[in-house]
Write a protein that holds these residues in place. Sequence first.
Motif, PDB file in Angstrom:
ATOM      1  N   GLY A   1       0.822  -1.208   0.000  1.00  0.00           N
ATOM      2  CA  GLY A   1       0.000   0.000   0.000  1.00  0.00           C
ATOM      3  C   GLY A   1       0.858   1.261   0.000  1.00  0.00           C
ATOM      4  N   ILE A   2       1.882   1.268   0.832  1.00  0.00           N
ATOM      5  CA  ILE A   2       2.769   2.442   0.887  1.00  0.00           C
ATOM      6  C   ILE A   2       3.445   2.640  -0.470  1.00  0.00           C
TER       7      ILE A   2
ATOM      8  N   ALA B   1       2.313   1.771  -3.381  1.00  0.00           N
ATOM      9  CA  ALA B   1       1.305   2.304  -4.307  1.00  0.00           C
ATOM     10  C   ALA B   1       1.136   3.808  -4.082  1.00  0.00           C
ATOM     11  N   GLY B   2       1.052   4.203  -2.821  1.00  0.00           N
ATOM     12  CA  GLY B   2       0.862   5.621  -2.503  1.00  0.00           C
ATOM     13  C   GLY B   2       2.048   6.473  -2.918  1.00  0.00           C
TER      14      GLY B   2
ATOM     15  N   ILE C   1       2.244   8.241  -6.245  1.00  0.00           N
ATOM     16  CA  ILE C   1       1.522   9.512  -6.388  1.00  0.00           C
ATOM     17  C   ILE C   1       2.488  10.605  -5.946  1.00  0.00           C
TER      18      ILE C   1
ATOM     19  N   GLN D   1      -5.855  -4.566  -5.930  1.00  0.00           N
ATOM     20  CA  GLN D   1      -6.617  -3.313  -5.851  1.00  0.00           C
ATOM     21  C   GLN D   1      -5.738  -2.065  -5.897  1.00  0.00           C
TER      22      GLN D   1
ATOM     23  N   TYR E   1      -5.055  -2.755 -10.391  1.00  0.00           N
ATOM     24  CA  TYR E   1      -6.288  -2.064 -10.810  1.00  0.00           C
ATOM     25  C   TYR E   1      -6.079  -0.546 -10.785  1.00  0.00           C
ATOM     26  N   SER E   2      -5.293  -0.090  -9.830  1.00  0.00           N
ATOM     27  CA  SER E   2      -5.047   1.351  -9.720  1.00  0.00           C
ATOM     28  C   SER E   2      -3.918   1.833 -10.620  1.00  0.00           C
TER      29      SER E   2
ATOM     30  N   LYS F   1      -0.621   1.515 -10.659  1.00  0.00           N
ATOM     31  CA  LYS F   1       0.463   2.214  -9.982  1.00  0.00           C
ATOM     32  C   LYS F   1       1.813   1.651 -10.402  1.00  0.00           C
TER      33      LYS F   1
ATOM     34  N   PHE G   1      -7.820  10.511   0.475  1.00  0.00           N
ATOM     35  CA  PHE G   1      -8.053   9.106   0.115  1.00  0.00           C
ATOM     36  C   PHE G   1      -9.255   8.579   0.884  1.00  0.00           C
TER      37      PHE G   1
ATOM     38  N   ARG H   1      -7.516   9.023  -6.884  1.00  0.00           N
ATOM     39  CA  ARG H   1      -6.130   8.614  -7.122  1.00  0.00           C
ATOM     40  C   ARG H   1      -5.877   7.158  -6.798  1.00  0.00           C
ATOM     41  N   MET H   2      -6.874   6.470  -6.266  1.00  0.00           N
ATOM     42  CA  MET H   2      -6.639   5.100  -5.836  1.00  0.00           C
ATOM     43  C   MET H   2      -7.964   4.354  -5.783  1.00  0.00           C
ATOM     44  N   ALA H   3      -7.957   3.132  -6.251  1.00  0.00           N
ATOM     45  CA  ALA H   3      -9.153   2.311  -6.110  1.00  0.00           C
ATOM     46  C   ALA H   3      -9.311   1.938  -4.644  1.00  0.00           C
ATOM     47  N   SER H   4     -10.561   1.848  -4.206  1.00  0.00           N
ATOM     48  CA  SER H   4     -10.815   1.358  -2.855  1.00  0.00           C
ATOM     49  C   SER H   4     -12.145   0.626  -2.846  1.00  0.00           C
TER      50      SER H   4
ATOM     51  N   VAL I   1      -1.817   3.436   1.690  1.00  0.00           N
ATOM     52  CA  VAL I   1      -1.629   4.250   0.491  1.00  0.00           C
ATOM     53  C   VAL I   1      -1.418   5.718   0.866  1.00  0.00           C
TER      54      VAL I   1
END
Lengths: 320, 278
Positions: free
Chosen positions: A67-68, A70-71, A74, A98, A102-103, A105, B63, B112-115, B124
């Motif tokens: 997750g980090i 992916a973030g 940005i 996800q 899907y995003s 990244k 987010f 900016r992100m799927a959730s 994220v």
Amino acid sequence: MMNEIISTGNKDTRSGFGEGLRLLGEKNPNVVALCADLTGSLKMDAFQKNHPDRFFQIGIAEANMMGIAAGMTIGGKIPFTGTFANFSTSRVYDQIRQSIAYSKKNVKICASHAGLTLGEDGATHQVLEDIGMMRMLPNLTVIVPADYNQTVQATLAIAEWEGPVYLRFGRPSVPVFVPENATFQIGKAEVLTSGQDVSVIACGHLVWTAIEAQKVLRSEDISVEVINMHTIKPLDEAAVIASAQKTGCVVTAEEHMRNGGLGDAVAQVLMQHHPCPQEYVAVNDRFGESGPPMELMKKYGLGVEDIITAIKRAIKRKKL
Amino acid sequence: MDNLKAIASQVRRDILRMVHAVNSGHPGGSLGCADLFVYLYFERLSFSPQNFEMNGENEDLFFLSNGHISPVWYSVLARSGFFKVNELTTFRKISSRLQGHPSVDKNLPGIRMASGSLGQGLSVAIGAALSKKLAGDRCQVYCLMGDGELQEGQVWEAAMYAGHKSVNNLVAIVDYNNRQIDGDVSNVMGVMPLADKWSAFGWNVYEMDGHDFDDMRRVFTQIDNEPSQNKPRVIIMKTEMGMGVDFMMGTHKWHGSAPNDEQLQTALLQLEETLGDY
């Protein structure tokens, strides 16, 4: 006269990743690295030492790491995550699905200790399903380099590639044969030996095993075309079709389950474009176990002899 | 009626009409968080809706981790200029950019992100916050989560990280309505004591009334002036699921079901049309 592929010695592919990452640290200020408590195992120490501000120790929390990562895309960073292949995939499948795939990244999931050759730690750590899981995800690119040099080159190449990548490598020392100055082309198969009787399409260190089989079979007048299919997705379909049209049969070889791996990817192409006999050299629907890496390769049917047997079976089926 | 209240009333109408039109979606939590979204997008956050860019440099990033309350986000994004309000008619329909749960797949500005799969948003947000720190970008990152969502283990991996590494450009908000699909959070799988848990993980904890704009202003001012600025911040935001529609409040029943024609009419009578329905 066939080409002769020579090994210059043995090295582990994970060190190739470490070296590639070190070079990227110098070269690309946007590259950041994340690790889940396996910095030494992944050979990320040099990057950590040279760029402490761009290295993120996440602790034993792989879901959070994905997750980090992916973030961090940005804002334009290019995150490289490092942990064992099992914890890079099956443990965090939904996070990758996800938050990364899907995003869309731009995360590079770098996975060491893949497959049986992790060795003595046994089946809990020996992921053999990861290629299948990763190639099922839309938007993901899946790369399995063949040796140390190619792992360095692939690590450099994926930083330039826009989009999520799964890069798979391993723990054992395996023969080095890709030239040090080669350029890695994502999605482009490498025909290492030109042959007439059978195509062996392999990935990872099984490429070298295929070369060994090719050398043995020369004495029996069997001409083997060895293809290094380092990119499983997007697969170089044209290369598969061209080789199969020439030789009329195919053997695939990988340190992975039969289900979902390189063999299945190749089979999909063949069944659509050029149906012909295909034999799998892969693990047949069972978990691994503890043991010395190369003994495990033998026991699970991934040795030179297994490739030779598969080649002969494929050629025989062709003649039926 | 003050300006934010007026906008929130319209947003609640949008939410109800969107889920009613496709007979699916999640009105309860959307209504409950409507005031927060209006406060954030119409008073707190800095952003540029006309030139949406994924990287969001030099703007605040928001987010939504509990992606099922997409209706309130879509309404507020549209009402604050990210896309045309009329696009709300496409919610959950085929080929729409307004997917059931938020996605970036179809390039909807503002997202900016799927959730949707729960528990992933805070990680994220931490990543985005770290990226801002590396770039020397002083804007903030915000992440909204549900209280039931805190049952996901990844949330606590993220909480541990942000606390330990002092990710102090991050504000997490927990929608504390004590409701989840199967009933009250306190019965299904208790998450209390929330303030103590977050505090133990190294966060500065604030409590806020999610339906009182003055209280929101008080808490965010406190955050801005906090003497200890080296910690991540979390706001436990008390809300009422279904807020604004009498028969949707006091129950978890409207978490994920849409009103029928008659219920919609009853509900809309309770909410003034202030900005014009889409």
